[in-house]
Write an enzyme that holds these catalytic residues in place. Structure first.
Site: not given
Ligand code: MEV
Length: 446
Positions: A89, A281, A297, A394
């Site tokens: 990413e 995430k 892992d 992004h």
């Molecule tokens: C993107 O890979 C991760 C985010 O969505 C985490 C979040 O929303 O806190 C930007």
């Protein structure tokens, strides 16, 4: 393998017995096309490692390449690290670097391993009474320790081994279901093979033990396996600074407003599972990058983390905030069962390189470094989300992916970065930019 057979939707037999070239051939036939020269070169790349890598996985075709990047200036417990990350990413390494740079100037990450105990279970059914097993458990336990003595010897020399064995009664939830619940210390290894071997020895010993009492009940071993639920192998990482210090991240908000918006983001993740999963995430963006780079892992680490996030009965944020007067205090607790010996850590040349870049850490050190990167990515993501939004950063990274997909030249890429500096990036907009003026409009045209 006959060609007519391989081209159709027939079951393939003996795929693992084919050599690599034969497997690639078969795949080509199934796909109904030859490979481009470029793809063929990719499949053949790193020829000197093909043999070693073919031993990591069955039905091996080639190596799958992902970007290997580095986050500089990660200050952990007073020591600066260059932290390797493997992640596809595009914005993750940049986001981690931004947070690491900020915290390096503001006290760094304070990390502490709270425990490194891993567990495994022998899952069995027993038609006799729990009382019988319970009454004989001390005697049985002694036999279980003895049965595993030879396997644990070298681990004990390294300070690890089996730390406890308990008998758990699940029979009120599932008829006749019991467990041997075993705790392990695995020194610098993740310890999966060690744990599973010990458990299988214990299962045999348990069978032998119960077969001496046929009148008491019948025992059936169902499985013996480590648990990826590792709530006792946890690291804490925290950062703190004066709220005023957050000015450089606050965008159009005051530092106080920024801090309270940041807190609101964490509060939201604690009450909304939709938000919490995405929030966590973001933590695993950082954690997984280090875990993959160091040959650990990541499925185990993810599974443990998400279970841990649910430990209070609701899935919640793994990170916690406290605004205390003028201070901003941020922390995370993450379970990590990882190693710096065994597995791929020494046999994968880039995992070895990654560990060396980190100064060949102990598994505890690596837990701290990994948690710090989880915190860095989470901090960066939330800071962006509650100010400018995430898309700005992004899409800048995404722009270069789109330009590559559209086959832009180096000059066109340089121009496009300048052109899109104050515009919204989308696939359609970049395509239009390249087709309408050949992508030669950059800063000079503004
Ligand atoms: C993107 O890979 C991760 C985010 O969505 C985490 C979040 O929303 O806190 C930007």
């Amino acid at each position: 393998m006959k060609e007519s057979e391989s081209q159709h939707n027939t079951i393939i037999r003996g795929f693992s017995k084919l050599n690599r070239d034969q497997r690639i051939d078969l795949v080509k036939k199934r796909m109904g096309r030859e490979l481009t020269k470029e793809l063929d070169a990719f499949l053949q790349s790193n020829a000197e490692f093909q043999q070693a890598f073919s031993e990591f996985s069955e039905n091996y075709l080639s190596n799958y390449i992902l970007p290997f990047g580095v986050v500089p200036n990660v200050l952990i417990n007073g020591q600066l690290y260059l932290v390797p990350m493997v992640i596809e990413e595009s914005s993750v390494v940049a986001a981690a670097s931004r947070a690491a740079g900020f915290w390096a100037k503001n006290g760094g990450f304070n990390c502490e391993v709270l425990g490194a105990t891993k567990k495994g279970q022998v899952h069995f059914t027993w038609t006799g009474s729990f009382g019988f097993l319970h009454d004989h458990f001390d005697e049985l336990k002694e036999k279980l320790f003895q049965a595993t003595n030879s396997i644990t010897a070298s681990m004990r020399k390294r300070g690890g081994g089996i730390s406890s064995i308990d008998l758990l009664d699940f029979s009120s939830k599932l008829v006749n279901y019991f467990q041997l619940d075993v705790s392990f210390e695995t020194a610098d290894a993740m310890g999966a093979n060690f744990i599973n071997t010990c458990l299988e020895f214990m299962a045999n010993e348990l069978s032998d033990f119960c077969s001496a009492y046929p009148d008491q009940g019948e025992l059936t071993i169902v499985m013996s396996i480590l648990s990826n639920h590792t709530p006792e192998s946890v690291v804490k990482c925290s950062v703190e600074c004066e709220i005023e210090q957050l000015k450089s991240l606050s965008g159009s908000y005051t530092p106080d407003e920024f801090a309270s918006r940041f807190k609101m983001a964490i509060d939201m993740a604690n009450v909304s599972i939709s938000r919490a999963v995405t929030h966590n995430k973001g933590i695993y963006n950082g954690i997984d990058g280090v875990i993959v780079a160091t040959g650990n892992d990541w499925r185990a680490v993810e599974a443990a983390g998400h279970a841990y996030a649910s430990r209070n009965g609701n899935y919640q944020s793994l990170s916690h905030i406290e605004l205390d007067g003028k201070r901003f205090r941020y922390s995370i607790y993450v379970p990590l069962a990882i190693g710096t010996v065994g597995g791929l850590t020494k046999s994968h040349p880039l995992a070895r390189f990654a560990l060396e870049m980190l100064g060949n850490p102990s598994s505890g050190n690596l837990m701290e470094i990994t948690a710090a990167l989880g915190m860095a990515n989470n901090f960066s993501a939330v800071a962006s989300l509650v100010t400018s939004g995430i898309q700005r950063g992004h899409m800048k990274m995404h722009l270069s992916n789109i330009l590559n997909q559209l086959g832009a030249t180096i000059q066109q890429k340089e121009n496009a970065v300048l052109w899109f500096a104050d515009k919204t990036v989308s696939y359609a907009a970049v395509e239009k930019y390249l087709t309408t003026n050949g992508g030669d409009t950059g800063a000079s045209a503004k």
